[in-house]
Design a protein around this motif. Structure first.
Motif, PDB file in Angstrom:
ATOM      1  N   THR A   9      -5.069   5.345  -5.902  1.00  0.00           N
ATOM      2  CA  THR A   9      -5.076   6.324  -4.818  1.00  0.00           C
ATOM      3  C   THR A   9      -5.375   5.623  -3.491  1.00  0.00           C
ATOM      4  OG1 THR A   9      -7.438   6.769  -5.010  1.00  0.00           O
ATOM      5  CG2 THR A   9      -5.955   8.090  -6.383  1.00  0.00           C
ATOM      6  N   PRO A  10      -4.977   6.244  -2.390  1.00  0.00           N
ATOM      7  CA  PRO A  10      -5.263   5.643  -1.081  1.00  0.00           C
ATOM      8  C   PRO A  10      -6.751   5.341  -0.873  1.00  0.00           C
ATOM      9  CG  PRO A  10      -3.633   7.353  -0.822  1.00  0.00           C
ATOM     10  CD  PRO A  10      -4.103   7.415  -2.256  1.00  0.00           C
ATOM     11  N   ARG A  11      -7.632   6.211  -1.323  1.00  0.00           N
ATOM     12  CA  ARG A  11      -9.060   5.979  -1.154  1.00  0.00           C
ATOM     13  C   ARG A  11      -9.498   4.687  -1.848  1.00  0.00           C
ATOM     14  NH1 ARG A  11     -13.362   6.645  -4.197  1.00  0.00           N
ATOM     15  NH2 ARG A  11     -12.229   7.715  -5.821  1.00  0.00           N
ATOM     16  N   ILE A  12      -9.012   4.451  -3.051  1.00  0.00           N
ATOM     17  CA  ILE A  12      -9.383   3.246  -3.798  1.00  0.00           C
ATOM     18  C   ILE A  12      -8.806   2.006  -3.139  1.00  0.00           C
ATOM     19  CG2 ILE A  12      -9.058   2.030  -5.991  1.00  0.00           C
ATOM     20  CD1 ILE A  12      -9.344   4.778  -7.356  1.00  0.00           C
ATOM     21  N   ARG A  14      -7.909   1.570   0.061  1.00  0.00           N
ATOM     22  CA  ARG A  14      -8.623   1.307   1.323  1.00  0.00           C
ATOM     23  C   ARG A  14      -9.994   0.704   1.058  1.00  0.00           C
ATOM     24  NH1 ARG A  14      -7.590   6.628   2.477  1.00  0.00           N
ATOM     25  NH2 ARG A  14      -5.447   6.830   3.147  1.00  0.00           N
ATOM     26  N   GLY A  15     -10.709   1.236   0.101  1.00  0.00           N
ATOM     27  CA  GLY A  15     -12.041   0.722  -0.226  1.00  0.00           C
ATOM     28  C   GLY A  15     -11.986  -0.711  -0.719  1.00  0.00           C
ATOM     29  N   ALA A  16     -11.022  -1.003  -1.581  1.00  0.00           N
ATOM     30  CA  ALA A  16     -10.879  -2.363  -2.105  1.00  0.00           C
ATOM     31  C   ALA A  16     -10.510  -3.332  -0.989  1.00  0.00           C
ATOM     32  CB  ALA A  16      -9.821  -2.385  -3.208  1.00  0.00           C
ATOM     33  N   LEU A  17      -9.617  -2.919  -0.109  1.00  0.00           N
ATOM     34  CA  LEU A  17      -9.205  -3.774   0.996  1.00  0.00           C
ATOM     35  C   LEU A  17     -10.378  -4.044   1.937  1.00  0.00           C
ATOM     36  CD1 LEU A  17      -6.891  -5.238   2.452  1.00  0.00           C
ATOM     37  CD2 LEU A  17      -6.550  -3.145   3.745  1.00  0.00           C
ATOM     38  N   ARG A  18     -11.100  -3.019   2.286  1.00  0.00           N
ATOM     39  CA  ARG A  18     -12.260  -3.207   3.172  1.00  0.00           C
ATOM     40  C   ARG A  18     -13.289  -4.137   2.541  1.00  0.00           C
ATOM     41  NH1 ARG A  18     -11.934   2.855   4.360  1.00  0.00           N
ATOM     42  NH2 ARG A  18     -10.595   2.880   6.171  1.00  0.00           N
ATOM     43  N   ALA A  19     -13.519  -3.994   1.251  1.00  0.00           N
ATOM     44  CA  ALA A  19     -14.476  -4.859   0.557  1.00  0.00           C
ATOM     45  C   ALA A  19     -13.997  -6.309   0.585  1.00  0.00           C
ATOM     46  CB  ALA A  19     -14.681  -4.390  -0.881  1.00  0.00           C
ATOM     47  N   LEU A  20     -12.705  -6.518   0.343  1.00  0.00           N
ATOM     48  CA  LEU A  20     -12.155  -7.872   0.352  1.00  0.00           C
ATOM     49  C   LEU A  20     -12.247  -8.496   1.736  1.00  0.00           C
ATOM     50  CD1 LEU A  20     -10.574 -10.141  -1.080  1.00  0.00           C
ATOM     51  CD2 LEU A  20      -8.489  -8.945  -0.429  1.00  0.00           C
ATOM     52  N   LEU A  21     -11.962  -7.712   2.770  1.00  0.00           N
ATOM     53  CA  LEU A  21     -11.930  -8.264   4.127  1.00  0.00           C
ATOM     54  C   LEU A  21     -13.314  -8.516   4.710  1.00  0.00           C
ATOM     55  CD1 LEU A  21      -8.912  -6.306   5.602  1.00  0.00           C
ATOM     56  CD2 LEU A  21      -8.977  -8.662   4.798  1.00  0.00           C
ATOM     57  N   ARG A  22     -14.363  -8.146   4.003  1.00  0.00           N
ATOM     58  CA  ARG A  22     -15.718  -8.482   4.467  1.00  0.00           C
ATOM     59  C   ARG A  22     -16.008  -9.974   4.330  1.00  0.00           C
ATOM     60  NH1 ARG A  22     -18.174  -4.064   1.018  1.00  0.00           N
ATOM     61  NH2 ARG A  22     -17.567  -2.243   2.179  1.00  0.00           N
ATOM     62  N   TYR A  23     -15.242 -10.650   3.517  1.00  0.00           N
ATOM     63  CA  TYR A  23     -15.457 -12.063   3.252  1.00  0.00           C
ATOM     64  C   TYR A  23     -14.427 -12.885   4.005  1.00  0.00           C
ATOM     65  CZ  TYR A  23     -18.177  -9.995  -0.446  1.00  0.00           C
ATOM     66  OH  TYR A  23     -19.093  -9.250  -1.121  1.00  0.00           O
ATOM     67  N   PRO A  24     -14.834 -14.074   4.454  1.00  0.00           N
ATOM     68  CA  PRO A  24     -13.849 -14.925   5.146  1.00  0.00           C
ATOM     69  C   PRO A  24     -12.751 -15.341   4.153  1.00  0.00           C
ATOM     70  CG  PRO A  24     -16.021 -15.990   5.065  1.00  0.00           C
ATOM     71  CD  PRO A  24     -16.137 -14.678   4.381  1.00  0.00           C
ATOM     72  N   LEU A  25     -11.508 -15.136   4.545  1.00  0.00           N
ATOM     73  CA  LEU A  25     -10.378 -15.474   3.686  1.00  0.00           C
ATOM     74  C   LEU A  25      -9.594 -16.633   4.280  1.00  0.00           C
ATOM     75  CD1 LEU A  25      -8.917 -11.885   3.084  1.00  0.00           C
ATOM     76  CD2 LEU A  25     -10.444 -13.166   1.597  1.00  0.00           C
ATOM     77  N   ASP A  48      -1.626   4.709   6.377  1.00  0.00           N
ATOM     78  CA  ASP A  48      -2.189   3.360   6.443  1.00  0.00           C
ATOM     79  C   ASP A  48      -1.251   2.345   7.087  1.00  0.00           C
ATOM     80  OD1 ASP A  48      -4.886   3.253   5.005  1.00  0.00           O
ATOM     81  OD2 ASP A  48      -3.670   4.432   3.618  1.00  0.00           O
ATOM     82  N   LEU A  49      -0.024   2.749   7.393  1.00  0.00           N
ATOM     83  CA  LEU A  49       0.935   1.810   7.976  1.00  0.00           C
ATOM     84  C   LEU A  49       0.467   1.180   9.285  1.00  0.00           C
ATOM     85  CD1 LEU A  49       4.526   3.123   7.273  1.00  0.00           C
ATOM     86  CD2 LEU A  49       3.590   0.882   6.742  1.00  0.00           C
ATOM     87  N   PRO A  50      -0.122   1.928  10.226  1.00  0.00           N
ATOM     88  CA  PRO A  50      -0.561   1.272  11.463  1.00  0.00           C
ATOM     89  C   PRO A  50      -1.572   0.134  11.211  1.00  0.00           C
ATOM     90  CG  PRO A  50      -0.495   3.644  11.775  1.00  0.00           C
ATOM     91  CD  PRO A  50      -0.269   3.393  10.308  1.00  0.00           C
ATOM     92  N   ALA A  51      -2.504   0.334  10.301  1.00  0.00           N
ATOM     93  CA  ALA A  51      -3.476  -0.719   9.996  1.00  0.00           C
ATOM     94  C   ALA A  51      -2.789  -1.907   9.329  1.00  0.00           C
ATOM     95  CB  ALA A  51      -4.582  -0.173   9.097  1.00  0.00           C
ATOM     96  N   ALA A  52      -1.872  -1.627   8.415  1.00  0.00           N
ATOM     97  CA  ALA A  52      -1.150  -2.709   7.741  1.00  0.00           C
ATOM     98  C   ALA A  52      -0.276  -3.472   8.726  1.00  0.00           C
ATOM     99  CB  ALA A  52      -0.310  -2.137   6.603  1.00  0.00           C
ATOM    100  N   GLU A  53       0.383  -2.753   9.624  1.00  0.00           N
ATOM    101  CA  GLU A  53       1.222  -3.420  10.623  1.00  0.00           C
ATOM    102  C   GLU A  53       0.388  -4.250  11.594  1.00  0.00           C
ATOM    103  OE1 GLU A  53       3.561  -0.163  12.095  1.00  0.00           O
ATOM    104  OE2 GLU A  53       4.944  -0.292  10.404  1.00  0.00           O
TER     105      GLU A  53
END
Length: 84
Positions: A9-12, A14-25, A48-53
């Protein structure tokens, strides 16, 4: 990335992406995450397209500063998005 590939789902996602982006990649991983996020958003969550773009815009802006190999890989990744 797995959340997007497993069509959660979009909620999951978004949450997973935000968690991943907390760390330097590393740039290559950030590029891959941005591409996967865009693919998912374009198919599942247009909100979510604007954020992805925006993430993809950051990747495109960084292209000139990459070494030849990384630039070639990143350009290939971006080209694969255009074929969708």
């Amino acid at each position: 990335m797995c959340a997007a590939n497993w069509e959660q789902t979009p909620r999951i996602v978004r949450g997973a992406l935000r968690a991943l982006l907390r760390y330097p990649l590393r740039f290559a991983l950030y590029s891959f995450v941005a591409a996967e996020y865009w693919r998912w958003a374009s198919q599942v969550s247009p909100a979510d397209l604007p954020a992805a773009e925006a993430m993809l815009a950051e990747v495109r802006e960084a292209l000139p500063s990459l070494d030849e190999h990384e630039r070639w890989n990143t350009e290939g990744l971006l080209a694969s998005l255009k074929r969708l």
